[in-house]
Scaffold this active site. Structure first.
Site, short mmCIF file in Angstrom:
data_model
loop_
_atom_site.label_atom_id
_atom_site.label_comp_id
_atom_site.label_asym_id
_atom_site.label_seq_id
_atom_site.Cartn_x
_atom_site.Cartn_y
_atom_site.Cartn_z
N HIS A 107 42.13 34.56 43.17
CA HIS A 107 40.83 33.88 43.35
C HIS A 107 40.77 33.00 44.60
O HIS A 107 40.01 32.03 44.63
CB HIS A 107 40.47 33.03 42.12
CG HIS A 107 40.25 33.83 40.87
ND1 HIS A 107 39.87 33.26 39.67
CD2 HIS A 107 40.35 35.16 40.62
CE1 HIS A 107 39.75 34.19 38.75
NE2 HIS A 107 40.04 35.37 39.31
N HIS A 110 38.67 46.38 37.21
CA HIS A 110 37.31 45.89 37.46
C HIS A 110 36.95 45.93 38.93
O HIS A 110 37.76 45.68 39.80
CB HIS A 110 37.04 44.53 36.82
CG HIS A 110 37.81 43.37 37.38
ND1 HIS A 110 37.37 42.66 38.49
CD2 HIS A 110 38.95 42.77 36.99
CE1 HIS A 110 38.22 41.69 38.73
NE2 HIS A 110 39.20 41.73 37.85
N ASP A 157 42.88 41.47 43.03
CA ASP A 157 42.04 41.24 41.85
C ASP A 157 40.63 41.72 42.14
O ASP A 157 39.80 40.95 42.59
CB ASP A 157 42.06 39.74 41.53
CG ASP A 157 41.40 39.43 40.19
OD1 ASP A 157 41.11 40.38 39.44
OD2 ASP A 157 41.17 38.25 39.91
N GLU A 179 33.67 41.48 35.81
CA GLU A 179 34.70 40.90 34.94
C GLU A 179 34.79 39.40 35.21
O GLU A 179 34.87 38.60 34.29
CB GLU A 179 36.05 41.57 35.22
CG GLU A 179 37.15 41.17 34.24
CD GLU A 179 37.99 40.00 34.70
OE1 GLU A 179 38.82 39.52 33.92
OE2 GLU A 179 37.82 39.52 35.83
N GLU A 180 34.78 39.03 36.50
CA GLU A 180 35.08 37.65 36.87
C GLU A 180 34.07 36.65 36.30
O GLU A 180 34.43 35.53 35.97
CB GLU A 180 35.14 37.50 38.40
CG GLU A 180 36.25 38.33 39.06
CD GLU A 180 37.64 37.88 38.69
OE1 GLU A 180 37.78 36.93 37.90
OE2 GLU A 180 38.61 38.51 39.17
N ASP A 206 44.87 45.04 35.59
CA ASP A 206 44.16 43.91 36.20
C ASP A 206 45.09 42.72 36.34
O ASP A 206 44.81 41.63 35.83
CB ASP A 206 42.92 43.54 35.37
CG ASP A 206 42.16 42.37 35.99
OD1 ASP A 206 42.35 42.11 37.20
OD2 ASP A 206 41.38 41.71 35.26
ZN LIG Z 1 40.81 40.44 37.57
#
Ligand SMILES: [Zn+2]
Length: 468
Positions: free
Chosen positions: A426, A284, A296, A329-330, A355
């Site tokens: 994150h 993503h 990520d 995606e997030e 991912d």
């Molecule tokens: Zn991800």
């Protein structure tokens, strides 16, 4: 030190793969096509494409929250990069979604021990407005404890939810211990809470908050929702244990608006037989807005793209390889759902997604169907020299491709080492320096072998007559 011992215990106790390996070793040996092995080994030694993509995207675009201008710049960057790499049919498939952006955020204990705490808002959090809100903290050990609480215990207060997530090689703690983030805000809102803060869903002890998405469901009114860093959560718990009422001033300013634009970026390695269903591979493109989204998921799309590029360099595969850089995606799989809406009715030979960072791959799962189990064993054999153990022949996953897999599209899943993934996931610390180029190349080598196998044999490009 203690944390490391516990981690080691987790690793030692999570060995179902070993028993599967010994079962698999009873099956007749599978011979790996030497051309597949050569492509794999060459990638392991020499790949630079993945690093080029992850370094380029994180440097030239940086953070790229879904449906923002930054994500739009990332799509343009992607189109230019994929064309420059020589892929065909490079294009964007746009879709709309609600955009959410973060503003000022701070947390402060007012009493009994005034001090600042570090936090970040969760996706789609309500806003306190610039003046912030002040309320008494009410502690819960888990989401279930909050669920069991009476409304009167929560009403008008700032809910704090703790949890006990530990690192695990397969990252499985995230599913179980992510509940305070996913469900906590809705439950707190329905009980009349003023706001909610959770212990970050992470396994590190750095002063970095872990953001992530949550939705207010069941008609719950959005309330301010944030994640305290793990050390700040432990600090808050120590303060609460002193037994006096704890008052917090919380500022979480954010904005939401509907109908913003995101999109998927698509590129292909055309197969020799265009009538055959394509092999889909991707990652993503969007990221959270705290770091630069290196692990990520710039790493994931870079790995998938590098593998496809290496196939293209070697010649033409039988089947088309379709690369998808999913948007958003997030904030809720909007990209995966849009792809499914547009292409779900078309047959796909297989779908797979990277991912889970850039840590080394340790297990291969596949779900190609009973009739293609030999192909799944072929993948196991092709990946074994990379230290990858055989997993299930009836399991595959991936967030953006989940709608496809649920609809019955065959899938392959390569499990990466997740022991440290949730230290950085994150957070503002998700940056390029967290990627080990050697492990990144191991990923590319594995994906190259997977694509070389699934795309059905590569033939050299026919020599074109030389022009003057
Ligand atoms: Zn991800």
């Amino acid at each position: 030190m203690n944390r490391h011992i516990i981690t080691a215990f987790f690793l030692a106790s999570s060995t179902p793969a070993l028993s599967q390996q010994s079962t698999a070793s009873l099956a007749p040996p599978v011979l790996v096509d030497p051309r597949v092995a050569a492509l794999r080994d060459n990638a392991l030694e020499n790949d630079h494409y993945a690093w080029d993509v992850v370094e380029g995207l994180t440097t030239e675009v940086g953070q790229r929250l879904a449906a923002t201008d930054a994500e739009a710049r990332a799509r343009e960057w992607g189109v230019a990069k994929l064309k420059a790499m020589g892929f065909s049919n490079v294009h964007i498939e746009p879709f709309t979604m609600p955009v959410w952006t973060r503003g000022a955020e701070s947390a402060e204990i007012i009493s009994p021990f005034p001090q600042k705490l570090a936090l970040a808002a969760l996706g789609y959090s309500g806003s306190t407005g610039p003046a912030g809100v002040t309320g008494e903290i009410v502690y819960f050990d888990s989401v279930d404890a909050l669920r069991a609480a009476s409304d009167s215990a929560v009403k008008g207060k700032i809910v704090f939810i703790d949890h006990h997530m530990m690192p695990a090689q397969d990252g499985s703690g995230y599913g179980q211990f992510g509940a305070p983030r996913r469900q906590g805000p809705t439950i707190a809102s329905k009980k009349g809470a003023l706001a909610i803060v959770i212990r970050s869903i992470g396994t590190d002890h750095h002063r970095n908050p872990h953001t992530g998405v949550q939705y207010f469901t069941d008609g719950a009114t959005p309330i301010p929702a944030g994640a305290l860093t793990v050390p700040d959560s432990e600090q808050l718990i120590r303060i609460l244990k002193r037994g006096k009422p704890v008052t917090m001033h919380l500022t979480l300013v954010s904005q939401r608006s509907e109908g913003a634009q995101s999109g998927n970026v698509i590129a292909e390695v055309p197969g020799r037989d265009p009538s055959l269903p394509p092999v889909l591979v991707g990652g993503h493109l969007d990221s959270w807005d705290l770091g630069t989204g290196a692990i990520d998921d710039a790493a994931g799309l870079a790995i998938a793209t590098a593998a496809a590029k290496r196939i293209m360099d070697a010649g033409r595969p039988l089947r088309t390889i379709r690369i998808v850089w999913f948007g958003s995606e997030e904030l809720g799989l909007f990209g995966g759902l849009d792809y499914q809406k547009r292409h779900g009715a078309e047959p796909h030979y297989a779908a797979a997604e990277s991912d889970f960072g850039a840590g080394r791959i340790w297990k291969v799962n596949s779900k190609l169907g009973k009739a293609r189990e030999a192909e799944g064993r072929m993948l196991q054999a092709a990946l074994a020299p990379l230290g990858i153990v055989p997993g299930s022949l009836d399991d595959a996953d991936g967030s953006d491709i989940e709608p496809l897999l649920n609809a019955g599209v065959p899938g392959v899943g390569l499990s990466q080492d997740g022991t440290y993934y949730f230290d950085v996931h994150h957070t503002p610390d998700d940056t390029l320096d967290k990627i080990d180029p050697v492990q990144l190349r191991q990923n590319v080598a594995a994906w190259t072998a997977v694509l070389a196998t699934l795309s059905g044999g590569i033939e050299p490009e026919p020599k074109r007559p030389r022009r003057r």
